[in-house]
Design a protein around this motif. Structure first.
Motif, mmCIF file in Angstrom:
data_model
loop_
_atom_site.group_PDB
_atom_site.id
_atom_site.type_symbol
_atom_site.label_atom_id
_atom_site.label_comp_id
_atom_site.label_asym_id
_atom_site.label_seq_id
_atom_site.Cartn_x
_atom_site.Cartn_y
_atom_site.Cartn_z
ATOM 1 N N ALA A 1 5.003 -4.602 -3.563
ATOM 2 C CA ALA A 1 3.540 -4.541 -3.649
ATOM 3 C C ALA A 1 2.874 -5.382 -2.562
ATOM 4 O O ALA A 1 3.288 -6.508 -2.289
ATOM 5 C CB ALA A 1 3.059 -5.001 -5.013
ATOM 6 N N GLU B 1 -2.629 -3.781 -3.726
ATOM 7 C CA GLU B 1 -1.986 -3.348 -4.966
ATOM 8 C C GLU B 1 -2.001 -4.498 -5.962
ATOM 9 O O GLU B 1 -1.789 -5.648 -5.593
ATOM 10 C CB GLU B 1 -0.549 -2.908 -4.694
ATOM 11 N N CYS C 1 -2.890 -0.710 -10.003
ATOM 12 C CA CYS C 1 -3.419 -0.001 -8.841
ATOM 13 C C CYS C 1 -2.363 -0.125 -7.751
ATOM 14 O O CYS C 1 -2.019 -1.245 -7.351
ATOM 15 C CB CYS C 1 -4.735 -0.633 -8.381
ATOM 16 N N VAL C 2 -1.834 1.018 -7.292
ATOM 17 C CA VAL C 2 -0.831 1.015 -6.229
ATOM 18 C C VAL C 2 -1.247 2.001 -5.145
ATOM 19 O O VAL C 2 -2.043 2.904 -5.381
ATOM 20 C CB VAL C 2 0.582 1.357 -6.761
ATOM 21 N N SER C 3 -0.695 1.824 -3.962
ATOM 22 C CA SER C 3 -1.003 2.727 -2.858
ATOM 23 C C SER C 3 -0.452 4.114 -3.140
ATOM 24 O O SER C 3 0.659 4.262 -3.644
ATOM 25 C CB SER C 3 -0.396 2.205 -1.553
ATOM 26 N N ALA D 1 -5.574 5.404 -3.735
ATOM 27 C CA ALA D 1 -4.832 4.532 -4.650
ATOM 28 C C ALA D 1 -4.405 5.343 -5.858
ATOM 29 O O ALA D 1 -5.050 6.324 -6.226
ATOM 30 C CB ALA D 1 -5.705 3.366 -5.097
#
Length: 160
Positions: A50, A55, A72-74, A80
């Protein structure tokens, strides 16, 4: 009940998240034993890779116990992904879903993402109603067999 607080996810939360996801989805959706390892893999990848600027994950706490999560991640370029959105049954109906979703979407916007996407199942009616209330759009829906059960898989997105 005491106040709900959101705190950053730490790797120490992984065992609880995997167990709660696996148990609740097995009980409520009939998911098989492949779901827990999927969650464990997502968390291991998050912990190892991360980017803290883009993130993040949060754990909702009440009375010293975890009661929910959101990440929340790429995703695809400029986008996102919302992941691991969970509220334990005993904590539902207190506005926690709004709190978690607002935290995640605000972070994504502040991190420079132009849009968000998520993947879920039609059976998660309360979550889908919340997404719609926040302005998310359902962009795909189709039948699948996943985790040992027949489901209607959905993809949602929102411009930030």
């Amino acid at each position: 009940m005491s106040e709900i607080i959101l705190r950053p996810y730490t790797p120490d939360d992984a065992a609880w998240l995997v167990e709660r996801h696996a148990d609740l989805y097995a009980r409520d959706e009939g998911f098989d034993g492949t779901f827990g390892p999927l969650v464990a893999g997502l968390l291991a990848d998050f912990s190892a890779h991360a980017d803290p600027e883009r993130e993040a994950g949060w754990i909702a706490m009440q009375d010293g116990a975890p009661i929910g999560s959101i990440f929340c991640v790429s995703g695809s370029p400029g986008s996102a992904k919302l992941r691991l959105f969970l509220i334990v049954p005993e904590a539902r109906g207190q506005g926690l879903g709004h709190m978690l979703l607002d935290q995640c979407m605000s972070f994504a916007g502040d991190a420079g993402y132009r849009r968000m996407e998520l993947w879920t199942h039609e059976s998660h009616r309360a979550a889908c109603a919340l997404y719609a209330k926040f302005g998310w759009r359902l962009v795909d829906s189709h039948p699948v067999t996943s985790f040992g059960v027949d489901l209607i898989e959905q993809s949602w997105e929102i411009d930030l």
